[in-house]
Design an enzyme around this catalytic site. Sequence first.
Site, short mmCIF file in Angstrom:
data_model
loop_
_atom_site.label_atom_id
_atom_site.label_comp_id
_atom_site.label_asym_id
_atom_site.label_seq_id
_atom_site.Cartn_x
_atom_site.Cartn_y
_atom_site.Cartn_z
N ALA A 1 -4.96 -3.04 1.98
CA ALA A 1 -4.38 -2.61 0.72
C ALA A 1 -3.13 -3.19 0.75
O ALA A 1 -1.59 -2.88 0.92
CB ALA A 1 -3.88 -1.23 0.69
N THR B 1 6.08 0.51 1.64
CA THR B 1 4.56 -0.01 1.60
C THR B 1 3.84 1.31 1.17
O THR B 1 3.88 1.63 -0.36
CB THR B 1 4.43 0.90 3.40
OG1 THR B 1 3.45 0.94 4.04
CG2 THR B 1 5.21 2.46 3.51
N ASN B 2 1.85 1.78 1.71
CA ASN B 2 1.75 2.52 0.86
C ASN B 2 0.65 3.74 1.74
O ASN B 2 0.08 3.08 2.70
CB ASN B 2 0.28 1.47 -0.14
CG ASN B 2 -0.30 0.71 1.07
OD1 ASN B 2 -1.40 0.95 1.75
ND2 ASN B 2 0.04 -0.45 0.48
N ARG B 3 -0.22 4.06 1.33
CA ARG B 3 -1.15 4.95 1.44
C ARG B 3 -1.66 4.81 2.33
O ARG B 3 -2.98 5.22 3.59
CB ARG B 3 -0.73 6.12 0.78
CG ARG B 3 0.00 6.93 0.33
CD ARG B 3 -0.57 7.82 -0.90
NE ARG B 3 -1.58 8.74 -0.75
CZ ARG B 3 -1.44 9.42 -0.63
NH1 ARG B 3 0.01 10.47 -0.32
NH2 ARG B 3 -2.13 11.37 -0.37
#
Length: 218
Positions: free
Chosen positions: A88, A21-23
């Site tokens: 995102a 995943t991402n932030r």
Amino acid sequence: MKILITAGPTREPLDPVRYLTNRSSGKMGYALAQAALEAGHQVTLISGPTALTAPEGVSLIRIETARQMFEAVRDHLASQDVAIFSAAVADYRPAAVAEQKIKKTGDTLTLTLTLEKTEDILGSARSLFGYTGFLVGFAAETQHLLAHAEEKRQRKGCDLLIANDVSQPGIGFDSGENEVTLCLPDAAPIPLPRQTKAALARELLAFISQQATLKTSL
Ligand code: CTP
């Protein structure tokens, strides 16, 4: 107006207990949904996993993966006057999802993952889904902000691209504030001052609804 907003990160599973995943916190997308509701619009929010509570009154569609977000957008886009892609989305996912938990084997010190590209959801809006409404994309960049943003705006067929420089501390990903530049066709980029995501969302919404109205009256 009917407004569709994508928000948050996506999760791309690797095995039953792990994912990439991402932030992204989803704060910008949720603030946009809130601002759109306050302005009297009808809002569909397609959201990846976040810790946020969706504003009361939105039609919320929860998804986890880029593929699920792609399918949800595909199924809801046609009737929207405005579509804002603030999610995102993971650009890559594991090419194969292991059915069982991946175990540490023997004495190998590395694990090599093969990733494949996910669907470009914003990039599909015009080319694959035939969307003709007002299309808004985001670009998170760490260098050559305006050049990259303008290239992205054209490539993905956006009426407006909202660019932010994520190399600057205190703005963008997982932060309460943001500072963006608006890229439009045939106009000089418009820089907006740093402000809270809630204040920025109201300013963006006012600008987007004005531009979208202008486009439909042409
Ligand atoms: N986006 C999307 N689907 C993807 C990747 C991105 O819909 N699979 C959308 C984002 O929501 C955002 C815009 O595309 O509105 C910009 O995403 P970004 O990842 O920055 O652009 P890319 O074209 O993937 O370029 P790069 O990652 O190389 O900078």
